[in-house]
Design a protein around this motif. Structure first.
Motif, short mmCIF file in Angstrom:
data_model
loop_
_atom_site.label_atom_id
_atom_site.label_comp_id
_atom_site.label_asym_id
_atom_site.label_seq_id
_atom_site.Cartn_x
_atom_site.Cartn_y
_atom_site.Cartn_z
N VAL A 18 21.15 43.94 59.20
CA VAL A 18 20.90 42.51 58.96
C VAL A 18 21.88 41.71 59.82
CG1 VAL A 18 20.94 40.68 57.22
CG2 VAL A 18 20.08 42.96 56.62
N PRO A 19 21.40 40.77 60.61
CA PRO A 19 22.30 39.99 61.46
C PRO A 19 23.37 39.25 60.64
CG PRO A 19 20.01 39.54 62.02
CD PRO A 19 20.00 40.37 60.77
N ALA A 20 24.53 39.06 61.25
CA ALA A 20 25.63 38.35 60.59
C ALA A 20 25.19 36.95 60.16
CB ALA A 20 26.85 38.28 61.51
N SER A 21 24.36 36.31 60.96
CA SER A 21 23.89 34.96 60.59
C SER A 21 23.10 35.00 59.29
CB SER A 21 23.04 34.36 61.71
OG SER A 21 21.92 35.21 61.98
N ALA A 22 22.30 36.05 59.09
CA ALA A 22 21.54 36.18 57.84
C ALA A 22 22.49 36.46 56.68
CB ALA A 22 20.50 37.29 57.96
N LEU A 23 23.52 37.27 56.91
CA LEU A 23 24.49 37.55 55.85
C LEU A 23 25.21 36.27 55.42
CD1 LEU A 23 25.97 40.90 57.21
CD2 LEU A 23 24.32 40.60 55.33
N ARG A 24 25.58 35.44 56.39
CA ARG A 24 26.21 34.15 56.04
C ARG A 24 25.23 33.29 55.25
NH1 ARG A 24 28.66 35.16 61.09
NH2 ARG A 24 27.01 34.11 62.24
N PHE A 25 23.95 33.30 55.64
CA PHE A 25 22.93 32.55 54.91
C PHE A 25 22.81 33.07 53.48
CE2 PHE A 25 18.52 32.12 53.45
CZ PHE A 25 18.40 30.74 53.46
N TYR A 26 22.73 34.40 53.32
CA TYR A 26 22.65 35.00 51.98
C TYR A 26 23.84 34.56 51.14
CZ TYR A 26 19.19 38.38 53.83
OH TYR A 26 18.09 38.99 54.39
N GLU A 27 24.99 34.51 51.75
CA GLU A 27 26.19 34.10 51.00
C GLU A 27 26.11 32.63 50.60
OE1 GLU A 27 31.03 34.58 51.20
OE2 GLU A 27 29.80 35.52 52.74
N ARG A 28 25.67 31.78 51.50
CA ARG A 28 25.52 30.35 51.17
C ARG A 28 24.52 30.16 50.04
NH1 ARG A 28 25.46 29.81 56.74
NH2 ARG A 28 23.20 29.46 56.75
N GLN A 29 23.50 31.03 49.98
CA GLN A 29 22.47 30.94 48.95
C GLN A 29 22.91 31.61 47.64
OE1 GLN A 29 19.61 29.09 49.43
NE2 GLN A 29 20.75 28.57 51.26
N GLY A 30 24.07 32.25 47.63
CA GLY A 30 24.58 32.89 46.43
C GLY A 30 24.00 34.27 46.17
N LEU A 31 23.34 34.86 47.16
CA LEU A 31 22.74 36.18 47.00
C LEU A 31 23.77 37.30 47.09
CD1 LEU A 31 19.59 35.59 49.22
CD2 LEU A 31 19.76 35.43 46.74
N ILE A 32 24.78 37.09 47.92
CA ILE A 32 25.89 38.03 48.05
C ILE A 32 27.18 37.22 48.03
CG2 ILE A 32 24.56 39.73 49.37
CD1 ILE A 32 25.99 38.76 51.92
N SER A 33 28.28 37.93 47.85
CA SER A 33 29.57 37.24 47.86
C SER A 33 30.57 38.07 48.66
CB SER A 33 30.08 36.99 46.45
OG SER A 33 30.23 38.22 45.76
N SER A 34 31.62 37.41 49.07
CA SER A 34 32.69 38.09 49.82
C SER A 34 34.03 37.56 49.34
CB SER A 34 32.54 37.82 51.32
OG SER A 34 32.78 36.45 51.61
N ASP A 35 35.03 38.33 49.64
CA ASP A 35 36.40 37.86 49.48
C ASP A 35 36.89 37.45 50.86
OD1 ASP A 35 36.68 38.29 46.72
OD2 ASP A 35 37.22 40.39 47.02
N ARG A 36 37.99 36.74 50.91
CA ARG A 36 38.57 36.34 52.19
C ARG A 36 39.96 36.98 52.30
NH1 ARG A 36 35.51 32.60 55.40
NH2 ARG A 36 33.70 32.12 54.12
N ASN A 37 40.27 37.44 53.51
CA ASN A 37 41.60 38.00 53.71
C ASN A 37 42.57 36.87 54.09
OD1 ASN A 37 41.18 37.46 56.42
ND2 ASN A 37 41.04 39.61 57.05
N ALA A 38 43.79 37.24 54.45
CA ALA A 38 44.82 36.25 54.74
C ALA A 38 44.46 35.35 55.91
CB ALA A 38 46.16 36.94 55.03
N THR A 39 43.64 35.84 56.83
CA THR A 39 43.22 35.02 57.97
C THR A 39 41.84 34.40 57.76
OG1 THR A 39 42.33 36.96 59.11
CG2 THR A 39 44.62 36.34 59.61
N ASN A 40 41.40 34.38 56.50
CA ASN A 40 40.15 33.75 56.07
C ASN A 40 38.89 34.46 56.60
OD1 ASN A 40 39.01 31.84 54.36
ND2 ASN A 40 38.60 30.43 56.04
N GLN A 41 39.01 35.73 56.95
CA GLN A 41 37.84 36.50 57.35
C GLN A 41 37.14 37.04 56.13
OE1 GLN A 41 39.74 39.42 59.86
NE2 GLN A 41 39.00 38.38 61.70
#
Length: 131
Positions: A18-41
């Motif tokens: 799945v392209p990174a752009s789609a993953l970011r979209f899924y995250e914005r839609q609340g379908l998946i979630s992520s944590d952020r590291n110290a450099t906000n990745q």
């Protein structure tokens, strides 16, 4: 999020197809979630990967993303779909998948019939004219 948080967005994209752009979209839609590291990745865990797999499998059989989102909303945030969850979704969507298969079979028959004719005339050909 549950489990080890160790995948970058690029790693999850590579692993899931799945392209990174789609993953970011899924995250914005609340379908998946992520944590952020110290450099906000973004960092994704196995639960996010399993949710992406569920999304991808559901889309592959023709389930619209809006319906997938409705079903994923029943899971607690950051939790992966369980086997029982998959079974319930399959039962709920079984009829929609069967209807899609039937429609595709009708379209295949019409396409085969049209191959003999070859006219593809708008207004006359059932294959190119919306019903």
């Amino acid at each position: 999020m549950t489990g080890a948080t160790n995948m970058t967005i690029g790693e999850l994209a590579s692993r899931s197809g799945v392209p990174a752009s789609a993953l970011r979209f899924y995250e914005r839609q609340g379908l998946i979630s992520s944590d952020r590291n110290a450099t906000n990745q973004r960092r994704y865990d196995d639960a996010a990967a399993k949710r992406v797999a569920f999304i991808r499998a559901s889309q592959r059989v023709g389930i619209p993303l809006a319906q997938i989102a409705e079903v994923l909303a029943f899971l607690p945030a950051g939790h992966p779909p369980t086997a029982a969850f998959w079974r319930r979704a399959s039962q709920c969507w079984g009829q929609a998948v069967d209807e899609r298969i039937a429609r595709l079979e009708r379209d295949r028959e019409q396409f085969t019939a049209c191959a003999g004719c070859g006219c593809l005339t708008f207004g006359e050909c059932r294959l190119v004219t919306p019903a």
